[in-house]
Structures are given as structure tokens and as C-alpha cells.
Design a protein around this motif. Structure first.
Motif, PDB file in Angstrom:
ATOM      1  N   VAL A 119      -1.400   9.441  -4.298  1.00 16.58           N
ATOM      2  CA  VAL A 119      -1.773  10.601  -3.478  1.00 16.58           C
ATOM      3  C   VAL A 119      -1.131  10.547  -2.085  1.00 16.58           C
ATOM      4  O   VAL A 119      -0.549  11.514  -1.603  1.00 16.58           O
ATOM      5  CB  VAL A 119      -3.316  10.648  -3.368  1.00 16.58           C
ATOM      6  N   ASN A 120      -1.185   9.371  -1.452  1.00 13.85           N
ATOM      7  CA  ASN A 120      -0.693   9.276  -0.077  1.00 13.85           C
ATOM      8  C   ASN A 120       0.827   9.254  -0.008  1.00 13.85           C
ATOM      9  O   ASN A 120       1.417   9.759   0.943  1.00 13.85           O
ATOM     10  CB  ASN A 120      -1.275   8.047   0.605  1.00 13.85           C
TER      11      ASN A 120
ATOM     12  N   LEU B 184       2.849  10.810  -2.079  1.00 13.92           N
ATOM     13  CA  LEU B 184       3.293  12.198  -2.292  1.00 13.92           C
ATOM     14  C   LEU B 184       3.145  13.003  -1.008  1.00 13.92           C
ATOM     15  O   LEU B 184       4.050  13.737  -0.610  1.00 13.92           O
ATOM     16  CB  LEU B 184       2.501  12.852  -3.429  1.00 13.92           C
ATOM     17  N   ALA B 185       2.000  12.828  -0.346  1.00  8.77           N
ATOM     18  CA  ALA B 185       1.787  13.569   0.896  1.00  8.77           C
ATOM     19  C   ALA B 185       2.788  13.111   1.957  1.00  8.77           C
ATOM     20  O   ALA B 185       3.390  13.928   2.663  1.00  8.77           O
ATOM     21  CB  ALA B 185       0.360  13.362   1.390  1.00  8.77           C
TER      22      ALA B 185
ATOM     23  N   ALA C 243       6.028  14.754   1.298  1.00  8.20           N
ATOM     24  CA  ALA C 243       6.033  16.175   1.664  1.00  8.20           C
ATOM     25  C   ALA C 243       6.183  16.341   3.177  1.00  8.20           C
ATOM     26  O   ALA C 243       6.908  17.205   3.648  1.00  8.20           O
ATOM     27  CB  ALA C 243       4.753  16.853   1.188  1.00  8.20           C
ATOM     28  N   PHE C 244       5.516  15.465   3.941  1.00  7.63           N
ATOM     29  CA  PHE C 244       5.624  15.559   5.397  1.00  7.63           C
ATOM     30  C   PHE C 244       6.987  15.089   5.897  1.00  7.63           C
ATOM     31  O   PHE C 244       7.538  15.623   6.856  1.00  7.63           O
ATOM     32  CB  PHE C 244       4.522  14.737   6.075  1.00  7.63           C
TER      33      PHE C 244
ATOM     34  N   LEU D  48      -0.217  20.319  10.342  1.00 10.85           N
ATOM     35  CA  LEU D  48      -1.029  19.477   9.471  1.00 10.85           C
ATOM     36  C   LEU D  48      -0.732  18.000   9.717  1.00 10.85           C
ATOM     37  O   LEU D  48      -1.631  17.166   9.696  1.00 10.85           O
ATOM     38  CB  LEU D  48      -0.769  19.829   8.006  1.00 10.85           C
TER      39      LEU D  48
ATOM     40  N   LEU E 101      -2.535  16.761  12.597  1.00 13.70           N
ATOM     41  CA  LEU E 101      -3.941  16.587  12.260  1.00 13.70           C
ATOM     42  C   LEU E 101      -4.159  15.243  11.555  1.00 13.70           C
ATOM     43  O   LEU E 101      -5.096  14.502  11.858  1.00 13.70           O
ATOM     44  CB  LEU E 101      -4.392  17.742  11.363  1.00 13.70           C
ATOM     45  N   VAL E 102      -3.244  14.926  10.630  1.00 12.03           N
ATOM     46  CA  VAL E 102      -3.336  13.642   9.925  1.00 12.03           C
ATOM     47  C   VAL E 102      -3.254  12.501  10.930  1.00 12.03           C
ATOM     48  O   VAL E 102      -4.029  11.539  10.881  1.00 12.03           O
ATOM     49  CB  VAL E 102      -2.223  13.527   8.864  1.00 12.03           C
TER      50      VAL E 102
ATOM     51  N   LEU F 290      -6.471  12.094  12.683  1.00 11.60           N
ATOM     52  CA  LEU F 290      -7.528  11.486  11.859  1.00 11.60           C
ATOM     53  C   LEU F 290      -7.377   9.969  11.799  1.00 11.60           C
ATOM     54  O   LEU F 290      -8.325   9.252  11.514  1.00 11.60           O
ATOM     55  CB  LEU F 290      -7.497  12.059  10.444  1.00 11.60           C
TER      56      LEU F 290
ATOM     57  N   ALA G 198      -7.595   9.281  -0.295  1.00  9.01           N
ATOM     58  CA  ALA G 198      -6.711   9.855   0.728  1.00  9.01           C
ATOM     59  C   ALA G 198      -6.922   9.081   2.014  1.00  9.01           C
ATOM     60  O   ALA G 198      -8.050   8.863   2.445  1.00  9.01           O
ATOM     61  CB  ALA G 198      -7.062  11.327   0.938  1.00  9.01           C
ATOM     62  N   ASN G 199      -5.830   8.624   2.605  1.00  7.49           N
ATOM     63  CA  ASN G 199      -5.953   7.791   3.790  1.00  7.49           C
ATOM     64  C   ASN G 199      -4.867   8.164   4.787  1.00  7.49           C
ATOM     65  O   ASN G 199      -3.673   8.071   4.495  1.00  7.49           O
ATOM     66  CB  ASN G 199      -5.843   6.319   3.383  1.00  7.49           C
ATOM     67  N   ALA G 200      -5.301   8.575   5.970  1.00  4.63           N
ATOM     68  CA  ALA G 200      -4.346   9.070   6.968  1.00  4.63           C
ATOM     69  C   ALA G 200      -3.327   7.994   7.341  1.00  4.63           C
ATOM     70  O   ALA G 200      -2.139   8.264   7.489  1.00  4.63           O
ATOM     71  CB  ALA G 200      -5.093   9.530   8.218  1.00  4.63           C
TER      72      ALA G 200
ATOM     73  N   ILE H  21      -0.726   7.548   4.651  1.00  5.86           N
ATOM     74  CA  ILE H  21       0.216   8.675   4.695  1.00  5.86           C
ATOM     75  C   ILE H  21       1.231   8.422   5.796  1.00  5.86           C
ATOM     76  O   ILE H  21       2.433   8.589   5.614  1.00  5.86           O
ATOM     77  CB  ILE H  21      -0.528  10.005   4.942  1.00  5.86           C
TER      78      ILE H  21
ATOM     79  N   SER I 198       1.879  -2.055  10.226  1.00  7.61           N
ATOM     80  CA  SER I 198       0.813  -1.250  10.806  1.00  7.61           C
ATOM     81  C   SER I 198       0.873  -1.269  12.333  1.00  7.61           C
ATOM     82  O   SER I 198       0.340  -0.398  12.981  1.00  7.61           O
ATOM     83  CB  SER I 198      -0.537  -1.755  10.320  1.00  7.61           C
TER      84      SER I 198
END
Lengths: 382, 279, 298
Positions: free
Chosen positions: B92-93, B95-96, B99-100, B111, B114-115, B118, B152-154, B157, B275
């Protein structure tokens, strides 16, 4: 096979920068056309618009008569060779060659057959199981070519495919590309900043500057009849000298007053360049190839005194930068009549047997045959 | 520097490092050694050198753990919850993040900001309302409540985004011209060339969720879906207090992490440092 | 109708929607809920109607001695742990960056506690802090003080309980900081040291004028993370001391969980969560400012 047509194509980025302005150009079916220009002139953008990797801001691009503006790259059936080859690093040479075929969902046996055929054609058979990392620059280049050839694309797009190779390999692969293209007879749009590549490879050469097409013509024509002083200076190494002078007729013979010296032209000049008639008595720009400057001998009518300023000895020839009293014009200025940049030195290419040292005094002779003439705004007078 | 002086500095450095290493290791050795000892001796010998010596080692405590607690169930719960979060999170992350990083779309920058915003919100700040929501929906004591909120984890992502943005674009452009669509490009070109970031994200989230305590403490009621970190404290407070058993429980709880850590140590360190390299 | 060329909105949404949905549902929505509920008197399972109480919850928690004690404990914890842990981690990183043989093995050892689940660490350290002269910490302190130390029950001692928790937190966390600082050290270009050496700088001067300034951003980062961690303090307290003795180790998170868990006061707990969030926000904002300042200078 297909033709590629740029129909008044423009590209403007969101920040308002115009990269391509009203590009109008056709690549004929089976032709190899080279887009050449200094870096940042927009030539790669033009190529990428054909590929579908850049949006077209205005105008149309047609491939084989079909407008492709809104067609995504994967549906344009074009093959592209990238500057850094863009071989998939995690796949072997075989898988790299097979990838475009897999995307087309061909049968497995057919994929293998075609990939191996291409590998053989490009002498890659022994390397099939290697990964790109384990290949030399030249081998990678050939794999990139192979990946483009393997799937019968309508046209090839090549974006500076030789610029990552060393000089020797570049010459070798250049000839390979030329013969491959001739054999496959495939429409090819080739982008480079290297005018030697453009001249040797292109069936026609299109010179671009700041997003504008300057001239499209076969290499010899570009060389002999540049459309303006930019093309004159860009093509040829070193480029053409452009001088300021006045055209006069003395006893019906054309003569150019260059200031410190005069240059008598062959009578034929006015016939070959009918446009010059109107310029009689006027200031104009004269283009002289460095190869048209020789050392004066006893027969020389109009001797040009000069002083060597810098000497580049290449062995088979010597490039001389000389100071003269002539008014030279830099070729890359927008307004040659009122240029702010200092006048460049006159450049002559002499046979390598002559040796010079900076500071030497010289007597030069300018060959009046094959000169080019430009009006004061830099456009050719024909 | 003179050779003897150099030698002395080296000696000093090694002594300092060794002393510190022993202090760091002591609690872990005590755990391992204690888990092999009779319960009664663990506490008695804790203050002596015997705490570090596994004489008369036996696996009785381990057998006790299985007898006195439902260890296998807790272990299974932990494996299930953690692997579900990690695996679906990777998909999930990433793919996101892709996309970004690479696609052109309306609202992308908004968006993405916003991520990023978060990212600074720690889980603790939303534990209470999330707990309230889960309770209202009757989802306490389920695997779902322990898995779904964390997929889902900001931050993941963001890690994927910053890796993908650094990949050369030409691979994707070549693949598009070769006829691949976006999903195809992602799975056949991007994923195989992004092993480092997948490894980093997998390890970071594995570590986080294997040791996660607060949330499972709040949402689990009985032992049925309880993971190890909560289970060990339950076992810890289960009378009688048998230290040997507790330590054996601990050894078995941390063993998978240690195995993964020792095999993939390079990726652990990379993941942790990745990180930090931001902003 | 065909999408405009170059616009990949539909594909992008397809890829991003699962993640965006998750973030909205499980982070954004709960957060907004917390904000909203902190202005109510909502209680779980209470028959009384929910009322909008404005800032009442905030007024109450800030006049609640337990919560104020918790805040103070968090602040104290941060004030002690952040500098100590950072100093220890920096020392370790500097030692391991000397090109010693076996440095990787030492790095592994110091990093090992980081991979341990906090709940397990808390359990092990409860054994370390066992009361009586046989307890490991007691015995160790007796040894190094030549018998002057008298055995204490660390976790039930109002003075020692919080420091005891601080110590195990430093033990667990410094490996994490060390690894980041070590990476930062290895990013410093060697030329800077060579230049400094040519300019006549000794070891100490190189540390002061090259290493520390170059390490500024990683240092700020690890201090930020550790400060936020100090405010998130919960697991150790819950497992080892339950906030006691006499609130000596209670924390904001512990109070929050108590509020919702034992007293079922959703509104109050949400107000605490909001306070917690504002604290974290302030710390993050401070860090961003510090980093930005350095960029402006550079």
C-alpha cells in the motif's frame, strides 16, 4: 516504417519558458534525420515529445499521418535509445532484449527466437546471460540498440546515444549505427550536440537554436550554404569565420572591402548569389571557412597581414588563431550588427607541416571561392 | 604519534569499548542464562557472577512456559499481526509513494504535504479516539483492530517517495516506450530495483509492531488475539512469580527479532539511518 | 472521454487511494475526533447525555495534581535522558569511528537493545532492579562503592523509581542514536579534517571545529526523536511501576490511558491527547527552526 511530422509544434513549461517554438519539420519515411544544436536548445525535448514523454503545448506531431498528441508512449510503437542506455539493471541482456516483446504478449518461443536473432546480429550472443553491470560501455550501447531493434518499431528515437562512449568507440559505433539504419531502412530521429556526429550520420541535418529550427538540409548543404551565421559557426570544427565588409564593384568585378585588405571575388559570385546585386555598396557579412585561408605566396594578390595569437597543432593540421585588423563577428550573437561581445580572432586551418609560434607574423591569403554572404541581421544572401 | 603512545591510545579505546559492551550486554546475558536455570536460583544469584554462568543448564523453564501459558497462540498472534501489517504496508505505501514521486496528477502536492504533516503525529496522540471508535464499533479483541489502522503509514510513504524520486527516470521511460503501463512498470522495473527501501521499511515496521505494547494492551480483552508484548506482562504478573519461566518467555519472544537482526543487520542499520536523513 | 495526455490522475488515485484511505480513516479522522471530543464530557458507557463543555476538560486537567505531576515527570525525564543519552551515543559513535578493528561487532552489540521490545526490556530490568542485596543493581552498586551502598527497592522508592526508568531507557535507546550519529560522522568529508590538520588543528580542535558543526543536523534529529520519545513514555511505567510510588513515575500517556481505561472518561483523555500533541508539535517546530537557522548561516 513511418514518417514523423512536427506541425508547428511548441513547448512551453509551466514556468513560462519556451523550449520549442513553432517547430515545423518532417522526417521522411526511412530517413535518418539528425537534430543538432548546443545543449539546452530544446532538441531532446523535441525528441521526447515524439516519444510521448513530454506533453505538446501547441501544434501537432503526426506519426505516419496519425496525430499522436494524446496517445501515450506505450501505444506509439516507437523505440528509443537513451543517452545512458536505460538498460534494466536487474535483468540479463536476454531479458532486456525480450522485455519489449513480452510487453507485446508474443508467444514464448517467438520471443526467444527474435531476441536471439538480434543478439546474433549485434554480436551479443556470448553476453546474453550477463547483467548490464558486467558489460562495457560499447556492449551496453549495443544492447540498447538491440532492445530498440528487436520489436519492429515504426521509428527509432536516439537521444545522444554515443555521448557516454570514449572517442574511439564513438567513431566505431557511429558507423555501426549508420549501416544498421541503412540495412533496416527505418525512420530515425537522432539527437546530438556533436556536429561531427550530425554531419557523418544524418541524411539530413536539422540545426536548432533556442527552440527554433535554423535550417534543415543534407550535410553538404548545411556546410556550404548555412542559412545564417549561427549555423555557419556551429557546423564545422572550427566553425566559419564571419567578417564585416562592404561589397563593391570595381570594373564590373565584385570586390569586398574588409578594411585592412580587399578581397577580389570570382565573377561567378554575382551569378551564384543573385541576391548580392542589391547589396552592392552596402555593408554585409562574409563567411569564410578556416580551410579557405592559406599562407600567401608570391602570386597572392591581396595579402592579409596577421599575427599568430594561439597555435593548436593537431598533427595533420594546425589551427591558428590570428589577430588581424578585420572586423570579425561572433556567430552566436542574436544581433550581429551590434554585438557587445568582443570580436573573436580569425581562425585558419593550415596543413600540419607548417609550424608556428604565438607572436609570429604571417601573410595570409583568403580563397575567394566558396564564400558565404549574410545580410547585417545574419541571414544568408543567396 | 609515537608507536607506544599509539598503542596505549588503542588499548584505552578498546578497554572503554569492552567495558561499555559488557554493561550493555549484562541484562541480555542474565536473561539468557537465567532462562536456563532453576527458578529459585535466578533471583538469588542475580547479584553474583553466577548470574552469568549457565551451570546445570536445563530447558525446564521453556517447557514450563508452554505448560503455564498459551505461548504458541501468543506467538502466532504476533506473527500474524506483524506480518499482515508489514506485507500489506509494503504494498500500500510503496504504491502511494510511487504515485507521489512519479505520476502527474491533480492534488498531488497538496495531498503529499498532508502526508508529511501526518508524519509528526505520534500514535499516542490518536490512541484514545481510535480506541473509542474501535469500542463503539465492537471491534475490540479482534485481529482487525490490531492490523488495519497501521497498514497505511505516512512515514513509510515518505521513505518510499524519497527513494523512488532518486531513481533514474530513464528506466521507466524506456519501459513505457517498450509498451508497459504504469502498474507493469512498477512491478517489473521499480520494485526489483528498490530492494533497499523495501528492506528498510519492512524492518522498521517489523520492529515497531513486534514490540508494540500500548495499543494491544488497550484493545485486547482476553488471550485469544493477544500478542507477545502484552502476553509477557500478563505472564509476568501471573502468580507464582517464576523468574526462570519469565526469562524463557522473553528469550523466545525476542529470538525471531534477533535472528532477523543478525541476518539482515546491514539493512537494519540502513533502515534506521534512512529514517534520520530527511528534512 | 479520453484523459488529457500527461495527466495520470486516475492511475495515481488507484495507486494512492488505499494508503490515503487508511491515513484518513485511522489517523486524520481519529485526530479530528480527539480535537472535537476534548471539548465534551463524553464517557464510555455513561447514561448521561453528552454535553459541550468548552475548555472545561483542559481547565480540569491543568488543575489536576496527578496530571501536573505527570507533565513534570515527562519534562524531568526529557531533561535528564536527552543530554545523557545523546552524550553517550556521541561518545560511542566517536569511538567506533576511529577505524578500530572489530568496530562493526561493537556496533552490533550496542545496537542490540534497540531491537528488543520495550515490554521485554521492562521485565528484564525489573529483575535487574530486584530489591535486596542480591539484586543485580544493588550488588553492582555495593561493589563499586566498596560496601557503602545499602540495598534499596528501586522501583518502590519515590526518589529512585524515575531515575531507574531513565537508566533502562538510556540503555535501550542509545544504540539507535549511535547508529545515526555514526552515519553522520561517516558523511563528513575527509578533506575537512585534512584541511584542518594542515591549518594546524589538533584532535580536540578538529572535534570542536569540524566534527561537531558538521554533525549538527544529525544531533538535532536524534535529540528531537529522544525528546518526543520522552513524552511518549508509557510501556516501562505501566509494566514496572504503574506510575507509582506516589505518582513518582506517572506520565502524560499513563494518565491518559488511566483516564480512558479505568475511568472511561473519553473527553478528558482526548484533552490530554491534545495537550500531548501540542507538546510534540512544539518540539518538532523547535527542531525545524534550529535546522533552518543553520541552513541560513551556511
Amino acid at each position: 516504417m513511418a514518417s514523423i511530422v512536427f506541425d508547428h509544434v511548441s513547448k512551453t513549461y509551466s514556468d513560462g519558458a519556451d523550449v520549442i517554438r513553432q517547430l515545423h519539420l518532417a522526417v521522411e519515411n526511412g530517413e535518418l534525420l539528425v537534430l543538432v544544436g548546443p545543449s539546452g536548445c530544446g532538441k531532446s525535448t523535441a525528441l521526447r515529445m515524439v516519444a510521448g514523454l513530454e506533453e505538446i503545448s501547441a501544434g501537432e506531431i503526426r506519426i505516419d499521418g496519425r496525430v499522436v498528441n494524446d496517445i501515450p508512449p506505450q501505444r506509439r510503437n516507437l523505440a528509443m535509445v537513451f543517452q545512458n542506455y536505460a538498460l534494466y539493471p536487474h535483468m540479463t541482456v536476454r531479458r532486456n532484449l525480450e522485455f519489449p516483446l513480452r510487453m507485446r504478449k508474443l508467444a514464448g518461443a517467438e520471443i526467444t527466437r527474435r531476441a536471439e536473432k538480434i543478439a546474433e546480429m549485434l554480436d551479443l550472443t556470448a553476453l546474453l546471460e550477463r547483467k548490464p553491470k558486467a558489460l562495457s560501455g560499447g556492449q551496453r550501447q549495443r544492447v540498447a540498440m538491440g532492445r530498440a531493434i528487436v520489436r519492429d518499431a515504426d521509428a527509432f528515437l536516439m537521444d545522444e546515444p554515443l555521448s557516454n562512449l570514449d572517442a574511439k568507440l564513438r567513431v566505431q559505433i557511429r558507423t555501426e549505427i549508420a549501416s544498421l539504419q541503412a540495412r533496416l531502412d527505418v525512420t530515425t530521429l537522432y539527437v546530438t550536440h556533436d556536429q561531427v556526429e550530425a554531419m557523418t550520420l544524418g541524411q539530413r541535418v536539422a540545426v536548432i537554436r533556442e527552440g527554433r529550427l535554423q535550417q534543415v538540409a543534407p550535410p553538404w548543404e548545411i556546410y556550404r550554404q548555412p542559412a545564417n551565421i549561427f549555423v555557419a559557426g556551429f557546423i564545422g570544427s572550427p566553425g566559419m569565420n564571419v567578417l564585416r565588409g562592404t561589397l563593391e564593384a570595381v570594373d564590373g568585378n565584385p570586390v569586398i572591402d574588409l578594411g585592412p585588405t580587399r578581397l577580389s571575388l570570382p565573377k561567378q559570385t554575382l551569378v551564384d548569389h543573385p541576391g548580392l546585386q542589391a547589396d552592392l555598396g552596402q555593408a554585409l557579412l562574409i563567411g569564410i571557412r578556416p580551410e579557405a585561408i592559406h599562407l600567401a605566396d608570391n602570386l597572392t594578390k591581396d595579402v592579409l597581414p596577421a599575427q599568430a595569437h594561439a597555435v593548436e597543432s593537431l598533427g595533420h593540421e594546425t589551427i591558428l588563431h590570428v589577430t588581424t585588423g578585420l572586423t570579425t563577428i561572433p556567430c552566436d550573437t542574436i544581433n550581429p550588427a551590434a554585438s557587445a561581445t568582443p570580436a573573436p580572432p580569425l581562425i585558419a586551418v593550415l596543413p600540419g607541416r607548417h609550424t608556428f609560434r604565438p607572436g609570429d607574423s604571417l601573410r595570409l591569403d583568403i580563397d575567394g571561392n566558396g564564400l558565404c554572404f549574410f545580410d547585417m541581421s545574419g541571414n544568408a544572401v543567396r | 604519534m609515537k608507536p607506544t603512545a599509539h598503542f596505549l591510545t588503542q588499548l584505552l579505546r578498546y578497554s572503554v569499548l569492552t567495558t561499555l559492551a559488557l554493561l550493555f550486554l549484562a541484562p541480555l546475558i542474565i536473561m539468557l542464562v537465567g532462562s536456563l536455570k532453576a527458578d529459585a536460583r535466578v533471583l538469588v544469584e542475580a547479584g553474583t557472577l553466577a548470574a552469568f554462568l549457565p551451570d546445570e543448564a536445563s530447558l525446564d523453564n521453556y517447557a514450563d512456559v508452554f505448560r503455564r501459558s498459551d505461548f504458541l497462540r501468543f506467538f502466532f498472534n504476533s506473527v500474524l499481526i506483524t506480518s499482515a501489517i508489514v506485507i500489506s504496508g509494503l504494498l500500500v505505501n510503496s504504491l502511494a509513494g510511487y504515485a507521489f514521486a512519479r505520476l502527474q496528477w491533480r492534488g498531488r502536492d497538496l495531498l503529499f504535504n498532508l502526508v508529511l504533516a501526518l508524519m509528526i503525529l505520534p500514535f499516542e496522540a490518536i490512541a484514545v479516539p481510535l480506541f473509542y471508535g474501535v469500542s463503539m464499533l465492537g471491534l475490540r479483541d479482534t485481529y482487525f483492530a490490531q492490523i488495519a489502522p497501521f497498514i497505511a503509514n505516512a512515514f513509510s510513504i515518505y521513505l518510499f517517495y524519497s527513494f523512488f524520486i532518486g531513481l533514474p527516470k530513464e528506466f521507466e521511460e524506456a519501459a513505457r516506450l517498450d509498451g508497459a503501463d504504469t502498474l507493469r512498470i512498477f512491478f517489473t522495473i521499480i520494485v526489483p530495483n528498490s530492494k533497499p527501501v523495501f528492506a528498510s521499511v519492512a524492518i522498521l515496521s517489523f520492529l515497531t509492531w513486534w514490540g508494540s505494547y500500548l495499543w494491544p494492551l488497550m484493545v485486547t480483552i482476553g488471550p485469544s488475539v493477544r500478542p507477545l508484548p502484552v502476553a509477557i506482562t500478563g505472564f509476568f504478573t501471573l502468580p507464582p512469580l517464576l523468574w526462570g519461566d519469565i526469562l524463557a518467555f522473553g528469550v523466545m519472544m525476542v529470538a525471531p527479532v534477533l535472528v532477523v537482526f543478525i541476518i539482515f543487520q546491514r539493512w537494519f542499520v540502513r533502515g534506521v539511518t534512512a529514517s534520520a536523513i530527511k528534512g | 472521454m479520453r484523459a488529457r495526455f500527461g495527466d495520470q490522475t486516475s492511475t495515481a488515485l488507484m495507486l494512492a487511494i488505499p494508503a490515503l484511505l487508511g491515513l484518513t480513516l485511522f489517523i486524520l479522522l481519529p485526530f479530528l475526533t480527539a480535537l472535537a471530543l476534548s471539548f465534551t464530557n463524553l464517557r464510555l458507557g455513561s447514561p448521561l447525555p453528552v454535553e459541550w463543555v468548552g475548555l472545561e476538560q483542559f481547565r480540569r486537567i491543568f488543575s489536576d495534581a496527578d496530571f501536573l505531576r505527570a507533565l513534570a515527570n515527562n519534562l524531568l525525564f526529557a531533561a535528564v535522558v536527552v543530554p545523557l543519552q545523546t552524550a553517550l551515543a556521541l561518545a560511542l559513535a566517536l569511538l567506533l569511528n576511529q577505524g578500530l578493528r572489530g568496530a562493526t561487532a561493537f556496533r552490533t552489540l550496542f545496537f542490540m537493545p534497540v531491537v528488543f521490545p520495550m515490554s521485554l526490556v521492562a521485565v528484564i530490568w525489573t529483575l535487574v532492579y530486584a530489591p535486596g542485596p542480591n539484586g543485580m543493581m544493588n550488588a553492582l552498586l555495593e561493589q563499586v562503592s566498596f560496601g557503602y551502598w545499602e540495598a534499596r527497592d528501586f522501583l518502590r522508592d519515590p526518589v529512585l523509581a524515575l531515575p531507574a526508568i531513565m537508566l533502562l531507557s538510556i540503555w535501550q535507546g542509545s544504540g539507535y542514536q549511535m547508529v545515526i550519529l555514526l552515519a553522520g560522522l561517516q558523511n563528513i568529508p575527509q578533506e575537512l579534517y585534512e584541511g584542518a590538520a594542515l591549518d594546524g588543528a589538533g584532535h580536540r580542535q578538529q572535534l570542536l571545529h569540524v566534527t561537531l558543526p558538521q554533525l549538527r543536523n544529525p544531533l538535532i534529529f536524534v535529540m528531537l526523536v529522544t525528546t518526543i520519545l520522552a513524552f511518549r513514555l508509557f510501556d516501562q511505567v505501566q509494566i514496572m511501576t504503574r506510575g507509582g510510588p506516589d505518582n513518582a513515575t506517572t506520565t502524560v500517556m499513563y494518565e491518559t490511558v488511566q483516564a480512558i481505561f479505568t475511568r472511561r472518561q473519553v473527553g478528558r483523555a482526548c484533552a490530554m491527547a491534545v495537550v500531548f500533541f501540542l507538546l510534540v508539535l512544539t518540539i518538532t517546530w523547535l527542531q525545524r527552526r534550529l535546522v533552518r537557522q543553520e541552513r541560513e548561516v551556511a
